[in-house]
Design a protein around this motif. Sequence first.
Motif, PDB file in Angstrom:
ATOM      1  N   PRO A 213     -18.204  42.450 -10.903  1.00  0.00           N
ATOM      2  CA  PRO A 213     -18.343  43.220 -12.147  1.00  0.00           C
ATOM      3  C   PRO A 213     -19.538  42.730 -12.970  1.00  0.00           C
ATOM      4  CG  PRO A 213     -16.566  41.636 -12.346  1.00  0.00           C
ATOM      5  CD  PRO A 213     -17.013  41.574 -10.921  1.00  0.00           C
ATOM      6  N   LEU A 214     -20.180  43.652 -13.658  1.00  0.00           N
ATOM      7  CA  LEU A 214     -21.325  43.293 -14.498  1.00  0.00           C
ATOM      8  C   LEU A 214     -20.838  42.810 -15.856  1.00  0.00           C
ATOM      9  CD1 LEU A 214     -22.793  44.793 -12.240  1.00  0.00           C
ATOM     10  CD2 LEU A 214     -24.183  45.930 -13.977  1.00  0.00           C
ATOM     11  N   LYS A 215     -21.354  41.696 -16.300  1.00  0.00           N
ATOM     12  CA  LYS A 215     -20.951  41.171 -17.605  1.00  0.00           C
ATOM     13  C   LYS A 215     -21.543  41.996 -18.743  1.00  0.00           C
ATOM     14  CE  LYS A 215     -24.620  37.637 -17.424  1.00  0.00           C
ATOM     15  NZ  LYS A 215     -24.885  36.179 -17.352  1.00  0.00           N
ATOM     16  N   THR A 216     -22.461  42.891 -18.424  1.00  0.00           N
ATOM     17  CA  THR A 216     -23.083  43.746 -19.444  1.00  0.00           C
ATOM     18  C   THR A 216     -22.518  45.167 -19.419  1.00  0.00           C
ATOM     19  OG1 THR A 216     -24.840  44.230 -17.840  1.00  0.00           O
ATOM     20  CG2 THR A 216     -25.266  42.484 -19.450  1.00  0.00           C
ATOM     21  N   SER A 217     -21.469  45.405 -18.629  1.00  0.00           N
ATOM     22  CA  SER A 217     -20.928  46.756 -18.455  1.00  0.00           C
ATOM     23  C   SER A 217     -20.404  47.345 -19.764  1.00  0.00           C
ATOM     24  CB  SER A 217     -19.803  46.720 -17.418  1.00  0.00           C
ATOM     25  OG  SER A 217     -19.218  47.997 -17.279  1.00  0.00           O
ATOM     26  N   ASP A 218     -20.679  48.642 -19.944  1.00  0.00           N
ATOM     27  CA  ASP A 218     -20.180  49.396 -21.098  1.00  0.00           C
ATOM     28  C   ASP A 218     -19.834  50.794 -20.590  1.00  0.00           C
ATOM     29  OD1 ASP A 218     -19.899  51.054 -23.353  1.00  0.00           O
ATOM     30  OD2 ASP A 218     -21.202  49.765 -24.549  1.00  0.00           O
ATOM     31  N   PRO A 219     -18.581  51.049 -20.237  1.00  0.00           N
ATOM     32  CA  PRO A 219     -18.187  52.325 -19.632  1.00  0.00           C
ATOM     33  C   PRO A 219     -18.583  53.551 -20.451  1.00  0.00           C
ATOM     34  CG  PRO A 219     -16.409  50.729 -19.447  1.00  0.00           C
ATOM     35  CD  PRO A 219     -17.445  50.120 -20.347  1.00  0.00           C
ATOM     36  N   GLY A 220     -18.386  53.493 -21.747  1.00  0.00           N
ATOM     37  CA  GLY A 220     -18.713  54.645 -22.588  1.00  0.00           C
ATOM     38  C   GLY A 220     -20.196  54.943 -22.596  1.00  0.00           C
ATOM     39  N   LEU A 221     -21.003  53.921 -22.794  1.00  0.00           N
ATOM     40  CA  LEU A 221     -22.452  54.100 -22.818  1.00  0.00           C
ATOM     41  C   LEU A 221     -22.957  54.508 -21.438  1.00  0.00           C
ATOM     42  CD1 LEU A 221     -25.021  53.984 -24.456  1.00  0.00           C
ATOM     43  CD2 LEU A 221     -25.148  51.521 -24.004  1.00  0.00           C
ATOM     44  N   TYR A 222     -22.353  53.948 -20.393  1.00  0.00           N
ATOM     45  CA  TYR A 222     -22.748  54.288 -19.024  1.00  0.00           C
ATOM     46  C   TYR A 222     -22.548  55.782 -18.765  1.00  0.00           C
ATOM     47  CZ  TYR A 222     -22.563  54.659 -13.941  1.00  0.00           C
ATOM     48  OH  TYR A 222     -22.782  55.054 -12.639  1.00  0.00           O
ATOM     49  N   ALA A 223     -21.389  56.317 -19.143  1.00  0.00           N
ATOM     50  CA  ALA A 223     -21.100  57.740 -18.924  1.00  0.00           C
ATOM     51  C   ALA A 223     -22.082  58.619 -19.692  1.00  0.00           C
ATOM     52  CB  ALA A 223     -19.665  58.044 -19.353  1.00  0.00           C
ATOM     53  N   LEU A 224     -22.407  58.226 -20.919  1.00  0.00           N
ATOM     54  CA  LEU A 224     -23.336  59.001 -21.736  1.00  0.00           C
ATOM     55  C   LEU A 224     -24.737  59.003 -21.124  1.00  0.00           C
ATOM     56  CD1 LEU A 224     -23.777  60.543 -24.429  1.00  0.00           C
ATOM     57  CD2 LEU A 224     -24.355  58.343 -25.464  1.00  0.00           C
ATOM     58  N   LEU A 225     -25.193  57.830 -20.710  1.00  0.00           N
ATOM     59  CA  LEU A 225     -26.524  57.713 -20.116  1.00  0.00           C
ATOM     60  C   LEU A 225     -26.607  58.442 -18.777  1.00  0.00           C
ATOM     61  CD1 LEU A 225     -27.215  53.953 -20.893  1.00  0.00           C
ATOM     62  CD2 LEU A 225     -28.394  55.911 -21.905  1.00  0.00           C
ATOM     63  N   HIS A 226     -25.508  58.448 -18.030  1.00  0.00           N
ATOM     64  CA  HIS A 226     -25.489  59.114 -16.726  1.00  0.00           C
ATOM     65  C   HIS A 226     -25.731  60.613 -16.892  1.00  0.00           C
ATOM     66  CE1 HIS A 226     -24.423  60.166 -12.647  1.00  0.00           C
ATOM     67  NE2 HIS A 226     -24.272  58.886 -12.354  1.00  0.00           N
ATOM     68  N   LYS A 227     -25.091  61.215 -17.873  1.00  0.00           N
ATOM     69  CA  LYS A 227     -25.289  62.647 -18.132  1.00  0.00           C
ATOM     70  C   LYS A 227     -26.731  62.926 -18.529  1.00  0.00           C
ATOM     71  CE  LYS A 227     -20.541  63.676 -19.568  1.00  0.00           C
ATOM     72  NZ  LYS A 227     -19.677  64.146 -20.688  1.00  0.00           N
ATOM     73  N   TYR A 228     -27.283  62.061 -19.349  1.00  0.00           N
ATOM     74  CA  TYR A 228     -28.672  62.236 -19.791  1.00  0.00           C
ATOM     75  C   TYR A 228     -29.636  62.130 -18.623  1.00  0.00           C
ATOM     76  CZ  TYR A 228     -32.982  61.520 -22.454  1.00  0.00           C
ATOM     77  OH  TYR A 228     -34.250  61.642 -22.964  1.00  0.00           O
ATOM     78  N   LEU A 229     -29.420  61.135 -17.759  1.00  0.00           N
ATOM     79  CA  LEU A 229     -30.327  60.923 -16.634  1.00  0.00           C
ATOM     80  C   LEU A 229     -30.206  62.047 -15.608  1.00  0.00           C
ATOM     81  CD1 LEU A 229     -32.447  58.943 -15.689  1.00  0.00           C
ATOM     82  CD2 LEU A 229     -30.700  57.716 -14.425  1.00  0.00           C
ATOM     83  N   ASP A 230     -29.008  62.595 -15.443  1.00  0.00           N
ATOM     84  CA  ASP A 230     -28.832  63.737 -14.536  1.00  0.00           C
ATOM     85  C   ASP A 230     -29.707  64.904 -14.971  1.00  0.00           C
ATOM     86  OD1 ASP A 230     -27.160  62.878 -12.533  1.00  0.00           O
ATOM     87  OD2 ASP A 230     -25.326  63.366 -13.619  1.00  0.00           O
ATOM     88  N   ARG A 231     -29.734  65.146 -16.279  1.00  0.00           N
ATOM     89  CA  ARG A 231     -30.571  66.258 -16.785  1.00  0.00           C
ATOM     90  C   ARG A 231     -32.048  65.942 -16.590  1.00  0.00           C
ATOM     91  NH1 ARG A 231     -26.758  66.090 -21.058  1.00  0.00           N
ATOM     92  NH2 ARG A 231     -28.231  64.985 -22.406  1.00  0.00           N
ATOM     93  N   ALA A 232     -32.431  64.691 -16.832  1.00  0.00           N
ATOM     94  CA  ALA A 232     -33.831  64.302 -16.666  1.00  0.00           C
ATOM     95  C   ALA A 232     -34.267  64.383 -15.217  1.00  0.00           C
ATOM     96  CB  ALA A 232     -34.044  62.887 -17.205  1.00  0.00           C
ATOM     97  N   ASP A 233     -33.332  64.155 -14.312  1.00  0.00           N
ATOM     98  CA  ASP A 233     -33.647  64.133 -12.884  1.00  0.00           C
ATOM     99  C   ASP A 233     -33.762  65.517 -12.284  1.00  0.00           C
ATOM    100  OD1 ASP A 233     -34.036  62.654 -10.394  1.00  0.00           O
ATOM    101  OD2 ASP A 233     -32.084  63.452  -9.811  1.00  0.00           O
ATOM    102  N   GLU A 234     -33.262  66.538 -12.985  1.00  0.00           N
ATOM    103  CA  GLU A 234     -33.272  67.887 -12.442  1.00  0.00           C
ATOM    104  C   GLU A 234     -34.681  68.355 -12.101  1.00  0.00           C
ATOM    105  OE1 GLU A 234     -31.285  70.369 -15.226  1.00  0.00           O
ATOM    106  OE2 GLU A 234     -29.278  69.623 -14.733  1.00  0.00           O
ATOM    107  N   GLY A 235     -35.667  67.902 -12.865  1.00  0.00           N
ATOM    108  CA  GLY A 235     -37.038  68.341 -12.626  1.00  0.00           C
ATOM    109  C   GLY A 235     -37.757  67.568 -11.542  1.00  0.00           C
TER     110      GLY A 235
END
Length: 341
Positions: A213-235
């Motif tokens: 496990p990562l000692k820097t893990s943040d599930p809430g922030l991870y989920a938010l960033l994942h959605k953002y990166l998915d949109r950025a990756d579409e192009g």
Amino acid sequence: MIHANRAARHGGLTIRAGAFEGFRDLAAELGAESSRIFETVGIDPFMLEAPDNKIPVDRFRMALNLASERTGERNFGLLMSQRQSFEKFGILGYLARHAPTVDVMVNKLVTYLRTHDTGSVPSLSVTDKTALCTLKLIGMSNVPTIQHTELALGLVVKLIRNVTSASWAPEALYFNHMRPENYRIHERIFNCPVYYSQSESALELLSKDLSIPLKTSDPGLYALLHKYLDRADEGQGDSFMSVVGNAIKSELDDGKPSLERTAKFIGISPSALQRRLKVEGTTYQNVFQDVRHSVACEFLVNTDLPLSTISSLIGYSEPAIFTRAFKRKAGVTPRYWRQHA
């Protein structure tokens, strides 16, 4: 300075300016002026002020190589990796740092690296006991990639240590270049066996380490960033098709590309390349013609080169053949397209 025509042709492979994190300070400490290095390789220092700006991959590699040469430090790329952080990757870095485990972190870096660097093609293969993170660098074949390779793999090790334990070490490192004179620094930084002149460059770790496990893990922030990166990756388009297209574009400098040369450039067999393209619903010849047409359009819009010169640069034996091929693709002649583009 890179010739403008060559630079235009390799514009498809880029890396975020954030990749230069630590470059200026390290160069200065070792006695080199980064501004002179940037001037020599054709990088506008102003472009480096915003980390999301895109820099041609070949110029990034040339800057690393020249820094190594002018400082006399053979391990410049590796030393630079130890000065870098997750922030180098922008949103991708924040996503990776807040992932739940090493497995997820590495997989996200592999999946989304193209949002940061389109000239690096990583992959991860896992067995019962070990996992192998392999790095393939594509682009200009005449620009050495030793510095870029050591920078990339050195950074992966540092990032894993940052989010797990400073004492973590991989099982082994593999480099496809020869062993340098000062190779002891590799063993000191990686703290594991290092092998040279291998068929590929890779980092090997225990499969069980992927579940740390990562000692820097943040599930809430991870989920938010994942959605953002998915949109950025579409192009970004399809990764494999982008790799094939960029390989063909790079090979145009050395003459007409071929299925065999492109497959070798990517690192797979010709038959495997054909099978994958078939799955994508196309053929090598179709991709080649699309890339050649795209490069022709770039020249027509961005340069004043005569049609005869453009014809030769993209591999046509005669301007008339180029004109007929372009008209079949665009519906108009190159001259007309240039006037009305």
